[in-house]
Structure formats: C-alpha cells, structure tokens
Scaffold this active site. Structure first.
Site, mmCIF file in Angstrom:
data_model
loop_
_atom_site.group_PDB
_atom_site.id
_atom_site.type_symbol
_atom_site.label_atom_id
_atom_site.label_comp_id
_atom_site.label_asym_id
_atom_site.label_seq_id
_atom_site.Cartn_x
_atom_site.Cartn_y
_atom_site.Cartn_z
ATOM 1 N N PRO A 10 20.671 49.554 14.135
ATOM 2 C CA PRO A 10 19.978 48.307 14.523
ATOM 3 C C PRO A 10 18.707 48.197 15.560
ATOM 4 O O PRO A 10 18.558 49.124 15.978
ATOM 5 C CB PRO A 10 21.378 47.681 15.622
ATOM 6 N N ASN A 11 18.151 47.257 15.084
ATOM 7 C CA ASN A 11 16.965 46.836 15.611
ATOM 8 C C ASN A 11 15.378 47.635 15.384
ATOM 9 O O ASN A 11 14.661 47.275 15.675
ATOM 10 C CB ASN A 11 16.915 46.799 17.258
ATOM 11 N N ARG A 18 7.423 45.574 19.190
ATOM 12 C CA ARG A 18 7.718 45.297 20.698
ATOM 13 C C ARG A 18 7.822 46.861 21.113
ATOM 14 O O ARG A 18 8.078 47.664 20.456
ATOM 15 C CB ARG A 18 9.258 44.827 20.750
ATOM 16 N N TYR A 23 8.236 52.957 21.702
ATOM 17 C CA TYR A 23 8.442 53.273 20.207
ATOM 18 C C TYR A 23 7.324 53.640 19.402
ATOM 19 O O TYR A 23 7.431 53.754 18.269
ATOM 20 C CB TYR A 23 9.523 52.386 19.442
ATOM 21 N N ASN A 74 18.913 57.633 12.170
ATOM 22 C CA ASN A 74 18.672 57.255 13.311
ATOM 23 C C ASN A 74 19.525 55.998 13.482
ATOM 24 O O ASN A 74 19.314 54.795 13.056
ATOM 25 C CB ASN A 74 17.001 56.776 13.563
ATOM 26 N N ALA A 77 20.985 52.045 18.709
ATOM 27 C CA ALA A 77 22.390 52.044 19.737
ATOM 28 C C ALA A 77 23.631 52.467 19.306
ATOM 29 O O ALA A 77 24.226 52.621 20.222
ATOM 30 C CB ALA A 77 22.055 50.456 20.277
ATOM 31 N N GLU A 98 20.069 63.888 12.643
ATOM 32 C CA GLU A 98 20.013 62.533 13.863
ATOM 33 C C GLU A 98 18.530 62.715 14.259
ATOM 34 O O GLU A 98 17.874 63.656 14.967
ATOM 35 C CB GLU A 98 21.158 62.858 15.009
ATOM 36 N N HIS A 100 15.761 60.431 16.780
ATOM 37 C CA HIS A 100 15.590 59.216 17.747
ATOM 38 C C HIS A 100 14.013 59.282 17.940
ATOM 39 O O HIS A 100 13.461 60.458 18.236
ATOM 40 C CB HIS A 100 16.192 59.550 18.987
ATOM 41 N N ARG A 107 15.664 58.897 29.360
ATOM 42 C CA ARG A 107 15.643 57.239 29.371
ATOM 43 C C ARG A 107 17.307 57.110 30.091
ATOM 44 O O ARG A 107 17.670 58.178 31.002
ATOM 45 C CB ARG A 107 15.916 56.552 28.072
#
Ligand code: CA2
Length: 145
Positions: A10-11, A18, A23, A74, A77, A98, A100, A107
């Site tokens: 998601p996103n 943004r 990112y 990836n 969330a 995986e 990220h 974070r």
C-alpha cells in the site's frame, strides 16, 4: 528466462510524489524500469505489481507459486501488521527477499518489527530504490545452478 515476481504494498504507488526526504524522488515507474534493466542483464523475466489491498497481495503471492521462481516484496505498512501475507509467503517454495526503501529500524518503533521478515531469506532496508536492484542480484545468485 527465470520468472521473478516483484510485489509492492500500500501507498507505494505514490513513491516520488510525497516525503522525498524519506523515500527519495524516484517513482514506482522508475523502480520498474530499473528492475527491468537489471532483470534483462540476469536473464530474469519480471512481473511487477502494486496493490493497496491485503487480500489482493495474498492472491498475487498464491499465484506466484505456479508462475514465479522467486518473490521480491516491499509489503509497505503490511510488513508490520499482516500475518495473512506471512502465511501466503510461507506457502511459496522459492526464495523471498523483503525490501524497504527506508531504514525501518531508524524510524518509529512500530516499524521495527516485520512479520514478513520471519519468512524472508534476506531483508534489504535503507538503500533507497537501489534495494530492489540489489534484491534482483541476490535472487539471480540464489537461482543460478
Ligand atoms: O520503506 C519502505 O519501503 C516502507 O515499506 C514504506 C511503507 C512504510 O509503511 C513501511 O514502514 C516502510 C510506506 C510506503 C508509503 O509510501 C509513500 C510514498 C510516497 C509518499 C508517501 C508515502
């Protein structure tokens, strides 16, 4: 050509639009383009997908059992929440990496744990979008005879 699936949660469709300080400025289309180049160099055939929906990601992972030899994911969330995605990955036989974009360990505390990491053969975090290319290189090494 060995088929490899790259999945984004998601996103991640908003990558580059943004929070560039977290990112980066590259878009998901840029990621796909760079992955296609890397895949061609390693004789890998990519399928590249993004979904904002947990169940759709589960279905794509189930599909990969018969269509792909490896998964790079990836999970966004859902990394931190989804036992369903972990369960689906546990039913996949090939290597799973995986990725990220950000360093989730630097974070918020809620990002430090990933369910997907319980299954992943490797985890790459904090290398920006280069992490996807690094994952492809590793997959190529793992799948070569
Ligand atoms: O660092 C990563 O790749 C993440 O998987 C990205 C997820 C985040 O929830 C994970 O903890 C770490 C979020 C993706 C959000 O993507 C955006 C892209 C552009 C602008 C805003 C959010």
């Amino acid at each position: 050509m060995t088929p490899v699936m790259i999945l984004n949660g998601p996103n991640l469709n908003l990558l580059g639009q943004r929070q560039p300080q977290v990112y980066g400025a590259d878009t998901l289309a840029d990621v796909e383009k760079r992955c296609e180049t890397m895949a061609a160099n390693h004789k890998l055939a990519l399928s590249f997908a993004q979904s904002n929906h947990e169940g759709e990601l589960v279905t794509l992972i189930q599909d990969a059992r018969t269509t792909a030899k490896a998964i790079i994911i990836n999970p966004g969330a859902y990394s931190h929440t989804s036992i369903a995605i972990l369960d689906a990955l546990n039913m996949f036989d090939g290597p799973v990496i995986e990725v990220h974009v950000s360093n989730i360990h630097a974070r918020e505390a809620f990002r430090h744990h990933s369910y997907v990491s319980h299954r992943a053969d490797a985890v790459i975090a904090g290398c920006g979008i280069q992490g996807y290319e690094m994952a492809l290189e590793r997959i190529s090494a793992l799948l070569s005879p």
